[in-house]
Write a protein that holds these residues in place. Structure first.
Motif, PDB file in Angstrom:
ATOM      1  N   ILE A   1      -4.078  11.168   5.224  1.00  0.00           N
ATOM      2  CA  ILE A   1      -5.129  10.217   5.606  1.00  0.00           C
ATOM      3  C   ILE A   1      -5.474  10.383   7.084  1.00  0.00           C
ATOM      4  CG2 ILE A   1      -4.650   8.499   3.813  1.00  0.00           C
ATOM      5  CD1 ILE A   1      -2.872   7.001   5.744  1.00  0.00           C
ATOM      6  N   ALA A   2      -6.612   9.842   7.477  1.00  0.00           N
ATOM      7  CA  ALA A   2      -7.114   9.971   8.843  1.00  0.00           C
ATOM      8  C   ALA A   2      -6.214   9.230   9.840  1.00  0.00           C
ATOM      9  CB  ALA A   2      -8.532   9.409   8.926  1.00  0.00           C
ATOM     10  N   LYS A   3      -6.267   9.680  11.095  1.00  0.00           N
ATOM     11  CA  LYS A   3      -5.461   9.060  12.157  1.00  0.00           C
ATOM     12  C   LYS A   3      -5.747   7.567  12.277  1.00  0.00           C
ATOM     13  CE  LYS A   3      -4.661  12.964  15.225  1.00  0.00           C
ATOM     14  NZ  LYS A   3      -4.871  13.519  16.568  1.00  0.00           N
TER      15      LYS A   3
ATOM     16  N   HIS B   1       0.852  -1.190   0.000  1.00  0.00           N
ATOM     17  CA  HIS B   1       0.000   0.000   0.000  1.00  0.00           C
ATOM     18  C   HIS B   1       0.886   1.237   0.000  1.00  0.00           C
ATOM     19  CE1 HIS B   1      -2.952   2.969   1.182  1.00  0.00           C
ATOM     20  NE2 HIS B   1      -3.888   2.084   0.877  1.00  0.00           N
ATOM     21  N   PRO B   2       0.546   2.238  -0.808  1.00  0.00           N
ATOM     22  CA  PRO B   2       1.397   3.430  -0.880  1.00  0.00           C
ATOM     23  C   PRO B   2       1.539   4.167   0.453  1.00  0.00           C
ATOM     24  CG  PRO B   2      -0.538   3.666  -2.303  1.00  0.00           C
ATOM     25  CD  PRO B   2      -0.552   2.285  -1.761  1.00  0.00           C
ATOM     26  N   ALA B   3       0.528   4.108   1.304  1.00  0.00           N
ATOM     27  CA  ALA B   3       0.644   4.766   2.616  1.00  0.00           C
ATOM     28  C   ALA B   3       1.713   4.090   3.458  1.00  0.00           C
ATOM     29  CB  ALA B   3      -0.692   4.752   3.356  1.00  0.00           C
ATOM     30  N   ARG B   4       1.807   2.762   3.382  1.00  0.00           N
ATOM     31  CA  ARG B   4       2.822   2.045   4.165  1.00  0.00           C
ATOM     32  C   ARG B   4       4.217   2.315   3.606  1.00  0.00           C
ATOM     33  NH1 ARG B   4      -1.664  -1.741   4.749  1.00  0.00           N
ATOM     34  NH2 ARG B   4      -0.974  -3.119   3.106  1.00  0.00           N
ATOM     35  N   ILE B   5       4.326   2.452   2.296  1.00  0.00           N
ATOM     36  CA  ILE B   5       5.607   2.821   1.688  1.00  0.00           C
ATOM     37  C   ILE B   5       6.005   4.212   2.187  1.00  0.00           C
ATOM     38  CG2 ILE B   5       6.796   3.371  -0.482  1.00  0.00           C
ATOM     39  CD1 ILE B   5       6.315   0.374  -0.164  1.00  0.00           C
TER      40      ILE B   5
ATOM     41  N   PHE C   1       3.824   9.083  16.728  1.00  0.00           N
ATOM     42  CA  PHE C   1       2.650   8.880  15.886  1.00  0.00           C
ATOM     43  C   PHE C   1       2.175  10.190  15.263  1.00  0.00           C
ATOM     44  CE2 PHE C   1      -1.936   9.116  15.409  1.00  0.00           C
ATOM     45  CZ  PHE C   1      -2.169   8.082  14.520  1.00  0.00           C
ATOM     46  N   GLY C   2       2.105  11.256  16.066  1.00  0.00           N
ATOM     47  CA  GLY C   2       1.599  12.533  15.571  1.00  0.00           C
ATOM     48  C   GLY C   2       2.366  13.059  14.380  1.00  0.00           C
ATOM     49  N   ALA C   3       3.681  12.911  14.393  1.00  0.00           N
ATOM     50  CA  ALA C   3       4.502  13.377  13.275  1.00  0.00           C
ATOM     51  C   ALA C   3       4.234  12.535  12.028  1.00  0.00           C
ATOM     52  CB  ALA C   3       5.975  13.336  13.642  1.00  0.00           C
ATOM     53  N   ILE C   4       4.022  11.249  12.209  1.00  0.00           N
ATOM     54  CA  ILE C   4       3.709  10.374  11.074  1.00  0.00           C
ATOM     55  C   ILE C   4       2.364  10.789  10.489  1.00  0.00           C
ATOM     56  CG2 ILE C   4       3.234   7.996  10.345  1.00  0.00           C
ATOM     57  CD1 ILE C   4       5.087   7.127  12.713  1.00  0.00           C
ATOM     58  N   HIS C   5       1.380  10.985  11.353  1.00  0.00           N
ATOM     59  CA  HIS C   5       0.044  11.369  10.893  1.00  0.00           C
ATOM     60  C   HIS C   5       0.075  12.687  10.126  1.00  0.00           C
ATOM     61  CE1 HIS C   5      -3.737  13.654  11.497  1.00  0.00           C
ATOM     62  NE2 HIS C   5      -4.196  12.589  10.882  1.00  0.00           N
TER      63      HIS C   5
ATOM     64  N   GLN D   1      -3.984   1.908  11.427  1.00  0.00           N
ATOM     65  CA  GLN D   1      -4.154   0.594  10.796  1.00  0.00           C
ATOM     66  C   GLN D   1      -2.918   0.223   9.975  1.00  0.00           C
ATOM     67  OE1 GLN D   1      -6.662  -1.339  11.601  1.00  0.00           O
ATOM     68  NE2 GLN D   1      -5.860  -3.002  10.380  1.00  0.00           N
ATOM     69  N   HIS D   2      -2.360   1.187   9.255  1.00  0.00           N
ATOM     70  CA  HIS D   2      -1.160   0.904   8.463  1.00  0.00           C
ATOM     71  C   HIS D   2       0.037   0.623   9.372  1.00  0.00           C
ATOM     72  CE1 HIS D   2      -2.922   1.480   4.568  1.00  0.00           C
ATOM     73  NE2 HIS D   2      -3.307   2.718   4.851  1.00  0.00           N
ATOM     74  N   LEU D   3       0.161   1.360  10.455  1.00  0.00           N
ATOM     75  CA  LEU D   3       1.238   1.094  11.412  1.00  0.00           C
ATOM     76  C   LEU D   3       1.088  -0.303  12.008  1.00  0.00           C
ATOM     77  CD1 LEU D   3       1.380   4.566  13.169  1.00  0.00           C
ATOM     78  CD2 LEU D   3       3.201   3.554  11.782  1.00  0.00           C
ATOM     79  N   LYS D   4      -0.131  -0.697  12.264  1.00  0.00           N
ATOM     80  CA  LYS D   4      -0.403  -2.044  12.809  1.00  0.00           C
ATOM     81  C   LYS D   4       0.066  -3.118  11.825  1.00  0.00           C
ATOM     82  CE  LYS D   4      -4.243  -4.894  14.412  1.00  0.00           C
ATOM     83  NZ  LYS D   4      -5.698  -4.966  14.598  1.00  0.00           N
TER      84      LYS D   4
END
Length: 110
Positions: free
Chosen positions: A49-51, A22-26, A40-44, A56-59
């Protein structure tokens, strides 16, 4: 004749490939690769995309072993799991380095 089981390396390669699917995980992995750790906040903030979707992608990335997270209340910080990153790199490079058949394209032989 019985079907053979998948090898451990095939299972691991598929797990890593799925996590990269998935491009978000890349984008998350590219973001984390340039840092020692990140909250997490910096990644978001980096992704459009929504938090809940980021979570879910981090999981998925964590389940595949490509990242690891550590709770530092009230925040969670993440980083690349360097050992599994190297394993994934090795397995995917090895997989993509398999020589292709020298015979004409199989689809052209129909």
């Amino acid at each position: 004749m019985t079907k053979r089981e998948y090898t451990d390396l095939q299972e691991k390669t598929a797990r890593f490939a799925k996590a990269l699917g998935h491009p978000a995980r890349i984008a998350i992995l590219e973001f984390l690769a340039g840092r020692d750790t990140c909250y997490f906040g910096a990644i978001h903030e980096e992704l459009p995309i929504a938090k809940a979707t980021v979570s879910q992608h981090l999981k998925e990335l964590k389940a595949a072993g490509l990242i690891q997270g550590e709770v530092e209340l009230p925040k969670v910080k993440y980083c690349i799991n360097k050992e599994n990153w190297e394993l994934a790199r090795h397995l995917l490079l090895d997989f993509l380095s398999h020589p292709l058949s020298k015979s004409p394209d199989c689809c052209d032989q129909v």
